[in-house]
Write a protein that holds these residues in place. Structure first.
Motif, short mmCIF file in Angstrom:
data_model
loop_
_atom_site.label_atom_id
_atom_site.label_comp_id
_atom_site.label_asym_id
_atom_site.label_seq_id
_atom_site.Cartn_x
_atom_site.Cartn_y
_atom_site.Cartn_z
N TYR A 24 0.87 -1.23 0.04
CA TYR A 24 0.11 -0.01 -0.16
C TYR A 24 0.77 1.26 -0.02
O TYR A 24 0.31 2.29 0.04
N VAL A 59 3.42 0.47 8.46
CA VAL A 59 2.97 1.02 9.67
C VAL A 59 3.72 0.31 10.93
O VAL A 59 4.34 -1.01 10.79
N CYS A 84 -2.14 2.32 12.70
CA CYS A 84 -3.03 1.71 12.06
C CYS A 84 -4.51 1.91 12.90
O CYS A 84 -4.45 1.43 14.07
N GLY A 85 -5.59 2.16 12.17
CA GLY A 85 -6.64 2.44 12.82
C GLY A 85 -7.29 1.22 13.31
O GLY A 85 -8.19 0.99 14.29
N LEU A 86 -7.11 0.09 12.47
CA LEU A 86 -7.42 -1.27 13.06
C LEU A 86 -6.63 -1.80 14.34
O LEU A 86 -7.29 -2.32 15.21
N ASN A 112 -2.78 -7.64 12.19
CA ASN A 112 -2.91 -6.17 12.37
C ASN A 112 -3.22 -5.84 13.65
O ASN A 112 -4.25 -5.32 13.87
N CYS A 170 -11.24 -2.05 9.95
CA CYS A 170 -10.17 -1.11 9.09
C CYS A 170 -11.02 -0.01 8.64
O CYS A 170 -12.02 -0.49 7.82
N PRO A 171 -10.87 1.15 8.91
CA PRO A 171 -11.50 2.39 8.44
C PRO A 171 -11.60 2.45 7.10
O PRO A 171 -12.68 2.72 6.36
N VAL A 172 -10.60 2.01 6.36
CA VAL A 172 -10.81 1.98 4.92
C VAL A 172 -11.62 0.95 4.24
O VAL A 172 -12.31 1.12 3.48
N HIS A 173 -11.23 -0.30 4.67
CA HIS A 173 -12.03 -1.22 3.94
C HIS A 173 -13.68 -1.44 4.23
O HIS A 173 -14.46 -2.01 3.53
N GLU A 198 -10.95 -8.04 4.74
CA GLU A 198 -11.46 -6.93 5.77
C GLU A 198 -12.58 -6.11 5.36
O GLU A 198 -12.95 -5.19 6.22
N GLU A 233 -7.10 -1.15 -0.33
CA GLU A 233 -6.41 0.27 -0.41
C GLU A 233 -5.76 0.46 -1.79
O GLU A 233 -5.40 -0.36 -2.23
N CYS A 262 -5.41 4.92 2.68
CA CYS A 262 -4.92 4.69 4.08
C CYS A 262 -4.08 5.87 4.31
O CYS A 262 -2.77 5.90 4.01
N MET A 265 -0.46 4.72 5.48
CA MET A 265 0.22 3.95 4.26
C MET A 265 1.09 5.24 3.37
O MET A 265 1.65 4.81 2.60
S1 SF4 Z 1 -5.35 -0.15 5.61
FE1 SF4 Z 1 -6.59 -0.51 7.16
S2 SF4 Z 1 -5.38 -2.28 8.15
FE2 SF4 Z 1 -4.23 -1.35 6.91
S3 SF4 Z 1 -2.94 0.11 7.90
FE3 SF4 Z 1 -4.30 1.14 7.14
S4 SF4 Z 1 -6.08 1.41 8.69
FE4 SF4 Z 1 -4.60 -0.26 9.29
#
Ligand code: SF4
Length: 307
Positions: A24, A59, A84-86, A112, A170-173, A198, A233, A262, A265
């Protein structure tokens, strides 16, 4: 006057370092890396390779896993604030409380996650092997799955096992909706849809293939299709296009591509990478007692047969 790339390559030799980059990361970081891939694959490489210095472009939890699996090596994360938000959705304290309530349960933790959370776990998993890891646990044992409820739901559907799901995502997925897939299919009716596990269950249910980032390239290789819709992502489009220049890849959300980024990333720049090699910091270290317990959970996962 040297370019940043020249400086990085020179410092890399001088420090006997290897640069690892997650799929990513921005293209210029992936291009200068010695190895690109998914988080666990990179950490396993970090342990396997001879270089004493690892620069991890990803990350924090990924750099921690490298430090855990390669003790004795120096692991640099060019920007310490890459989180990482997750991973932030699970803490060791909260997991210990849950374990007290269910002392018989097996804790399966997605990589993660922080080193502290891994240390409280029985076994780790990745998005690519989570199904096999759960299948390796005796049927009669209750399983707590941490921290991604969407990956957990996917594993549940694949194995038929009922899991106790931690409420993280995961906020993105998690932001991808079924409507995004439907719209993308209408726009590209010939394309196959690859979805990261995710994503929400209503999204994975619409996929032609549910794949980890590592699995996406294999899915493309094994398919005769020319076009693919990629629900993960947006950085993943770069290695896919590089590895399969004859195929066409569409981001799932073409109307608002920003949604699929993300921010953690995208923080590391070539200058950060150069500075990390120059100053030999920031170094990622893990408390040895936590590292030992986290390593046990990672090694149990690595011992699970792939198929
Ligand atoms: S894409 Fe999601 S799981 Fe991967 S680093 Fe970013 S927040 Fe974390």
């Amino acid at each position: 006057m040297h370019t940043l790339t020249e400086e990085i390559n020179h410092l890399k030799k001088e420090r006997r370092a290897i640069i690892l980059a997650h799929n990513y990361e921005p293209p210029e970081i992936q291009d200068i890396a010695d190895i690109t891939g998914d988080s666990l694959g990179l950490s396993v490489d970090a342990a396997r390779l001879d270089q004493p210095v690892i620069v991890f472009c990803g990350v924090r939890f990924m750099a921690e896993s490298a430090a855990i699996l390669a003790p004795g090596k120096t692991v640099l994360l060019p920007r310490l604030e890459c989180g990482c938000g997750l991973a932030d959705m699970a803490t060791a304290h909260a997991l210990r409380s849950m374990r007290r309530e269910r002392p018989e349960a097996v804790v399966v933790t997605y990589v993660n996650s922080s080193a502290e959370v891994k240390a409280e776990s029985d076994i780790c998993c990745t998005s690519g092997n989570a199904v096999n890891v759960v299948r390796s646990i005796p049927e009669k044992r209750e399983i707590i799955f941490v921290p991604d409820r969407n990956l957990g739901a996917y594993v549940q559907a694949q194995t038929g096992r009922r899991l106790i799901l931690w409420n993280g995502a995961c906020p993105v997925h998690d932001a991808i909706r079924a409507a995004d897939i439907i719209k993308a299919r209408e726009k590209h009716p010939e394309a196959l849809v690859m979805v990261h596990p995710e994503c929400r269950p209503e999204v994975t249910q619409l996929a032609d293939g549910v794949c980890s980032t590592g699995g996406m390239s294999d899915f493309v290789r094994q398919s005769h299709a020319q076009e693919f819709i990629v629900a993960t992502e947006e950085g993943m489009l770069y290695p896919l296009r590089k590895a399969h220049p004859e195929r066409i890849f569409h981001p799932v959300s073409q109307d608002s591509p920003q949604r699929m980024i993300c921010p953690d990333m995208k923080m590391i720049t070539l200058k950060d990478l150069r500075d990390a090699l120059k100053k030999m910091e920031p170094v990622i270290t893990v408390n040895p007692e936590i590292a030992d317990r986290a390593r046990s959970a990672l090694e149990r996962m690595l011992a699970v047969p792939r198929n």
